[in-house]
Scaffold this motif. Structure first.
Motif, mmCIF file in Angstrom:
data_model
loop_
_atom_site.group_PDB
_atom_site.id
_atom_site.type_symbol
_atom_site.label_atom_id
_atom_site.label_comp_id
_atom_site.label_asym_id
_atom_site.label_seq_id
_atom_site.Cartn_x
_atom_site.Cartn_y
_atom_site.Cartn_z
ATOM 1 N N SER A 35 -77.620 -82.444 -41.500
ATOM 2 C CA SER A 35 -76.706 -81.538 -40.809
ATOM 3 C C SER A 35 -76.514 -80.251 -41.614
ATOM 4 C CB SER A 35 -75.360 -82.234 -40.596
ATOM 5 O OG SER A 35 -74.416 -81.342 -40.089
ATOM 6 N N GLN A 36 -76.410 -80.382 -42.919
ATOM 7 C CA GLN A 36 -76.230 -79.206 -43.778
ATOM 8 C C GLN A 36 -77.468 -78.317 -43.750
ATOM 9 O OE1 GLN A 36 -73.287 -78.481 -45.405
ATOM 10 N NE2 GLN A 36 -74.257 -76.522 -45.711
ATOM 11 N N VAL A 37 -78.647 -78.896 -43.724
ATOM 12 C CA VAL A 37 -79.891 -78.114 -43.661
ATOM 13 C C VAL A 37 -79.940 -77.332 -42.357
ATOM 14 C CG1 VAL A 37 -82.399 -78.303 -43.441
ATOM 15 C CG2 VAL A 37 -81.212 -79.564 -45.238
ATOM 16 N N VAL A 38 -79.578 -77.967 -41.259
ATOM 17 C CA VAL A 38 -79.557 -77.273 -39.959
ATOM 18 C C VAL A 38 -78.547 -76.138 -39.998
ATOM 19 C CG1 VAL A 38 -78.936 -77.528 -37.524
ATOM 20 C CG2 VAL A 38 -80.377 -79.228 -38.629
ATOM 21 N N ASP A 39 -77.396 -76.379 -40.589
ATOM 22 C CA ASP A 39 -76.370 -75.345 -40.681
ATOM 23 C C ASP A 39 -76.857 -74.162 -41.505
ATOM 24 O OD1 ASP A 39 -73.794 -74.290 -40.179
ATOM 25 O OD2 ASP A 39 -73.148 -74.919 -42.180
ATOM 26 N N TRP A 40 -77.546 -74.425 -42.590
ATOM 27 C CA TRP A 40 -78.051 -73.337 -43.441
ATOM 28 C C TRP A 40 -79.177 -72.552 -42.761
ATOM 29 C CZ3 TRP A 40 -78.484 -76.745 -48.406
ATOM 30 C CH2 TRP A 40 -77.253 -76.804 -49.032
ATOM 31 N N SER A 41 -79.965 -73.220 -41.931
ATOM 32 C CA SER A 41 -81.142 -72.571 -41.353
ATOM 33 C C SER A 41 -80.849 -71.847 -40.045
ATOM 34 C CB SER A 41 -82.259 -73.587 -41.150
ATOM 35 O OG SER A 41 -81.852 -74.564 -40.221
ATOM 36 N N THR A 42 -79.683 -72.008 -39.480
ATOM 37 C CA THR A 42 -79.345 -71.319 -38.237
ATOM 38 C C THR A 42 -78.219 -70.326 -38.484
ATOM 39 O OG1 THR A 42 -77.781 -73.038 -37.618
ATOM 40 C CG2 THR A 42 -80.024 -73.256 -36.784
ATOM 41 N N THR A 43 -78.111 -69.354 -37.590
ATOM 42 C CA THR A 43 -77.069 -68.343 -37.698
ATOM 43 C C THR A 43 -76.059 -68.570 -36.578
ATOM 44 O OG1 THR A 43 -78.677 -66.772 -38.555
ATOM 45 C CG2 THR A 43 -76.628 -65.871 -37.736
ATOM 46 N N SER A 44 -74.806 -68.695 -36.941
ATOM 47 C CA SER A 44 -73.775 -68.886 -35.927
ATOM 48 C C SER A 44 -73.510 -67.553 -35.223
ATOM 49 C CB SER A 44 -72.485 -69.400 -36.561
ATOM 50 O OG SER A 44 -71.919 -68.397 -37.382
ATOM 51 N N GLN A 45 -72.877 -67.625 -34.070
ATOM 52 C CA GLN A 45 -72.563 -66.399 -33.328
ATOM 53 C C GLN A 45 -71.603 -65.531 -34.124
ATOM 54 O OE1 GLN A 45 -74.038 -65.445 -30.402
ATOM 55 N NE2 GLN A 45 -73.074 -63.505 -30.883
ATOM 56 N N GLU A 46 -70.652 -66.152 -34.797
ATOM 57 C CA GLU A 46 -69.695 -65.396 -35.612
ATOM 58 C C GLU A 46 -70.417 -64.646 -36.732
ATOM 59 O OE1 GLU A 46 -65.913 -66.196 -38.619
ATOM 60 O OE2 GLU A 46 -66.693 -67.828 -37.382
ATOM 61 N N GLU A 47 -71.351 -65.326 -37.377
ATOM 62 C CA GLU A 47 -72.110 -64.697 -38.456
ATOM 63 C C GLU A 47 -72.987 -63.564 -37.922
ATOM 64 O OE1 GLU A 47 -75.023 -66.043 -42.152
ATOM 65 O OE2 GLU A 47 -74.589 -67.444 -40.537
ATOM 66 N N ALA A 48 -73.590 -63.765 -36.752
ATOM 67 C CA ALA A 48 -74.413 -62.722 -36.148
ATOM 68 C C ALA A 48 -73.561 -61.504 -35.798
ATOM 69 C CB ALA A 48 -75.104 -63.259 -34.904
ATOM 70 N N TYR A 52 -73.969 -57.787 -37.385
ATOM 71 C CA TYR A 52 -74.180 -56.632 -36.510
ATOM 72 C C TYR A 52 -73.126 -55.555 -36.790
ATOM 73 C CZ TYR A 52 -74.514 -53.728 -32.373
ATOM 74 O OH TYR A 52 -74.633 -52.660 -31.526
ATOM 75 N N GLY A 53 -71.866 -55.975 -36.952
ATOM 76 C CA GLY A 53 -70.797 -55.018 -37.255
ATOM 77 C C GLY A 53 -71.041 -54.290 -38.564
ATOM 78 N N LYS A 54 -71.491 -55.020 -39.557
ATOM 79 C CA LYS A 54 -71.773 -54.411 -40.854
ATOM 80 C C LYS A 54 -72.909 -53.399 -40.734
ATOM 81 C CE LYS A 54 -73.182 -55.557 -45.559
ATOM 82 N NZ LYS A 54 -73.609 -56.604 -46.469
ATOM 83 N N LYS A 55 -73.945 -53.775 -39.985
ATOM 84 C CA LYS A 55 -75.092 -52.889 -39.801
ATOM 85 C C LYS A 55 -74.666 -51.603 -39.080
ATOM 86 C CE LYS A 55 -79.390 -53.016 -37.205
ATOM 87 N NZ LYS A 55 -80.272 -53.872 -36.422
ATOM 88 N N MET A 56 -73.828 -51.727 -38.052
ATOM 89 C CA MET A 56 -73.375 -50.555 -37.306
ATOM 90 C C MET A 56 -72.478 -49.667 -38.169
ATOM 91 S SD MET A 56 -74.939 -50.402 -34.548
ATOM 92 C CE MET A 56 -74.076 -48.998 -33.896
ATOM 93 N N ARG A 57 -71.611 -50.250 -38.987
ATOM 94 C CA ARG A 57 -70.776 -49.429 -39.878
ATOM 95 C C ARG A 57 -71.630 -48.654 -40.863
ATOM 96 N NH1 ARG A 57 -67.792 -54.046 -39.536
ATOM 97 N NH2 ARG A 57 -68.528 -54.829 -41.528
ATOM 98 N N GLU A 58 -72.694 -49.275 -41.361
ATOM 99 C CA GLU A 58 -73.594 -48.575 -42.276
ATOM 100 C C GLU A 58 -74.301 -47.424 -41.564
ATOM 101 O OE1 GLU A 58 -76.099 -51.715 -43.678
ATOM 102 O OE2 GLU A 58 -74.632 -52.410 -45.161
ATOM 103 N N LYS A 59 -74.733 -47.648 -40.315
ATOM 104 C CA LYS A 59 -75.395 -46.589 -39.551
ATOM 105 C C LYS A 59 -74.434 -45.439 -39.271
ATOM 106 C CE LYS A 59 -79.028 -49.007 -37.051
ATOM 107 N NZ LYS A 59 -79.595 -49.222 -35.708
ATOM 108 N N GLU A 60 -73.190 -45.772 -38.898
ATOM 109 C CA GLU A 60 -72.202 -44.735 -38.627
ATOM 110 C C GLU A 60 -71.878 -43.940 -39.881
ATOM 111 O OE1 GLU A 60 -69.097 -47.041 -36.876
ATOM 112 O OE2 GLU A 60 -70.044 -47.034 -34.902
#
Length: 93
Positions: A35-48, A52-60
């Motif tokens: 279960s921990q391996v699956v958790d580490w290898s996937t990205t949750s919606q919150e993390e995504a 994305y927010g961090k990337k947009m702040r850097e672009k702005e």
């Protein structure tokens, strides 16, 4: 030997189920590890969303910096100043 007999008899009661819990932990360890391996290898919606927010702040921030630089150049050389055609954060690039 007879002195230790009551102590040996009371040992399971004193351990408080530690042996059973240890056996349970050992039996469920592969499931938890998988279960921990699956958790580490996937990205949750919150993390995504956070990424994305961090990337947009850097672009702005980059766009703001380039716009300020453009405005500064326009103040120095108003005759050669045109519309801003530099980096835009909303561009998909």
């Amino acid at each position: 030997m007879r002195k230790f007999l009551p102590l040996i008899a009371a040992l399971p009661l004193l351990s408080g189920g530690c042996i059973a819990k240890t056996a349970w932990d050992v039996a469920t360890l592969p499931v938890k590890a998988g279960s921990q391996v699956v958790d580490w290898s996937t990205t949750s919606q919150e993390e995504a969303d956070r990424n994305y927010g961090k990337k947009m702040r850097e672009k702005e921030a980059r766009e703001g910096k380039e716009r300020r630089k453009h405005e500064k150049e326009c103040r120095k050389h108003p005759e050669s100043c045109g519309d801003y055609d530099g980096y835009r954060a909303s561009d998909p690039n």
